[in-house]
Design an enzyme around this catalytic site. Structure first.
Site, PDB file in Angstrom:
ATOM      1  N   HIS A  57      34.146  -4.404  69.869  1.00 48.51           N
ATOM      2  CA  HIS A  57      33.415  -3.158  69.602  1.00 48.51           C
ATOM      3  C   HIS A  57      33.882  -2.027  70.517  1.00 48.51           C
ATOM      4  CE1 HIS A  57      30.846  -5.740  67.263  1.00 48.51           C
ATOM      5  NE2 HIS A  57      30.437  -6.410  68.326  1.00 48.51           N
ATOM      6  N   HIS A 219      29.384  -6.660  62.914  1.00 46.15           N
ATOM      7  CA  HIS A 219      30.208  -7.871  62.840  1.00 46.15           C
ATOM      8  C   HIS A 219      30.565  -8.177  61.395  1.00 46.15           C
ATOM      9  CE1 HIS A 219      27.228  -8.178  66.140  1.00 46.15           C
ATOM     10  NE2 HIS A 219      28.319  -8.384  66.836  1.00 46.15           N
TER      11      HIS A 219
END
Lengths: 331, 331
Positions: A57, A219
């Site tokens: 991320h 995700h």
């Protein structure tokens, strides 16, 4: 799978080593257990702010380590929670005697591990509070989450709590601030493509050439709807209207607006989304007081974007404008 | 083609409108002809720095408009040179009576149009110098270029010339500085995937799932070699060794190192490349004095990276460290 990596199992550590080389004036990377700390930690008498989560991320969270934001970040494997030992070692390294705030995104593994770490810290005599960010309006429960997922508001909460810590606010005050920020922030994202987790080697989800996923998680978790591809304005309308409806942003409100790229989206597209978002806010009498446009909370090379709106007042804007020196956010 | 756009023919203007909404404290967007100017232009007595080029390389160049860097940027259509009228109007808007420097990347259309614009400016009584950046070591001539292409060193030259202008250096001094920077900078890039130009709707080039293009241009022009995919370290070695050999970076040299993402590459991968680049520099006795890691000169959503090394001395580092306030680079 086409990636600039050497081996999937070394990618996180090698990227951290790269961060250490690049930003030694800001941060210090510790290995085994892995965490990234401010190079000038501990700051005596200052509340330490720690966050963490799965890798993939970036720049979140290690890119937010530095004066005015995080004291430490704990990166897990790709899309995998960090473990309690990382958080405990980070806390022991950076706490300055005034307590530690854990900022946790609402994923089951993250919440559990940060809670365990808090217990270990208590045994070590380190006072810990934690806040859970759960700002994603897309879905109530999800693949890795009970309740709402935590996404973009975490970035804003880390900046704001970091500023409060820097000016000497107490642990109780900063925890209350973080909870208030979470209560006033809402996000929603979408994906045009999947990403590929290095150790997996194939796309996280299948998506057609004329499809998109509205409400996707960071995700690649399923969102609200699989839809046929729409224009940027139509997509922005869907994301923004859902956010507007969830928290009654009123006419006269001021917001911090983030248009975030998922990792594989060109900046030019994010500005097209921002343009429409600004029109929508204007039509509702909402003033965008500050903005962030770029890649802040990504999903590897996923193409897509998310919008975060945070309802702010003078005090939050003051904290937002306070100096910050990290690899990814600095002013 | 999956993109966050409305219509290909409106994408550049809509993105510029988004920049205007987002950064009104830094810049002012002018339409028809299109250019982006500092909001506080003209700066009386200061040399004005103007650059431009095709869109699709964001944040370059409009993201570099602001105090300490560019006074104006002229964005063309995607991967297409801006036209002389854009440059002339930009020059008339931002010149402060001390002349204008055009920073031009070496592509045939860009060079020709900036030269025509310089002639028009002379007629208007505006003194113009121009420098041509041609730092790409990959190939001698290319699809749109006689000689070497201009890439990453343009970013660094814009920062350094912008700093020199801000402190009141003369047009002749700044042009000489820009040429010196170009002479000391070298770049090379690679691609894992192609990009898709919005109006074209299909990939610029075909590339296999196990292939990469070494020495690719920022418009997807062919590079040196189509090779089978390698590890990040092997790729970094190829790019860096070619750069090292081209300009004799000596032991004891100091450099500014940029590891640039092409638009679709996750930040985590750029740090893996930087880690290896730092090792290679260290082994040669070259000190990386400053670095930039991220998306600065992109190719829409292309996956890949480029490396730029600029040989610097105390004076260039002083100019590098001078304050800069733009949407994409600020300290």
């Amino acid at each position: 799978m086409k990636k600039l990596i050497n081996a999937p199992e070394h990618a996180v550590e090698e990227a951290l080593a790269g961060m250490q080389c690049a930003h030694s004036h800001l941060l210090r990377v510790h290995f085994n257990p892995n965490f990234v700390a401010r190079c000038d930690a501990p700051q005596p008498g200052k509340v330490a702010i720690i966050s963490g989560g799965g890798s993939g991320h970036e720049p979140m969270h290690a890119g937010f380590v530095g004066a005015g934001m995080l004291d430490a970040a704990c990166p897990g494997a790709f899309f995998t929670s960090p473990t309690p030992d990382q958080m405990v070692e980070a806390a022991k390294t950076v706490h300055g005697g005034a307590g530690v705030l854990f900022i946790v995104k609402n994923y089951t593994g993250d919440v559990m591990n940060f809670e365990i770490a808090a217990e270990f810290c208590a045994v070590e005599g380190i006072e810990v509070e934690h806040i859970v960010v759960n700002d994603d309006v897309a879905v109530q429960d999800s693949s890795f989450t009970a309740g709402r997922r935590g996404v973009g508001t975490a970035v804003l909460a880390e900046k704001l709590c970091g500023a409060a810590a820097e000016e000497g606010q107490s642990l109780a005050q900063i925890a209350e601030l973080g909870r208030a920020v979470n209560g006033r922030g809402r996000s929603m994202g979408m994906a045009l493509t999947s990403c590929i987790v290095p150790a997996v080697g194939r796309p996280t989800f299948a998506i057609g050439e004329a499809e998109m996923e509205i409400g996707v998680g960071i995700h690649g978790e399923p969102g609200r709807r699989r839809m046929s591809l729409r224009t940027a304005d139509e997509i922005t309308d869907i994301l923004a209207e859902t956010i507007f409806d969830d928290l009654p942003f009123r006419s006269g409100s001021r917001v911090i607006a983030m248009v975030n790229g998922m990792g594989g989206t060109p900046l030019v597209e994010l500005y097209i989304v921002y343009r429409r978002l600004a029109e929508l806010c204007d039509a509702r009498g909402i003033t965008i007081a500050r903005n962030l446009i770029g890649n802040y909370i990504t999903s590897l090379e996923m193409a897509g974007c998310s919008i975060t709106l945070l309802d702010v007042d003078d005090e939050l804007l003051r904290l937002w404008d306070a100096p910050v020196r990290t690899a990814a956010i600095h002013w």
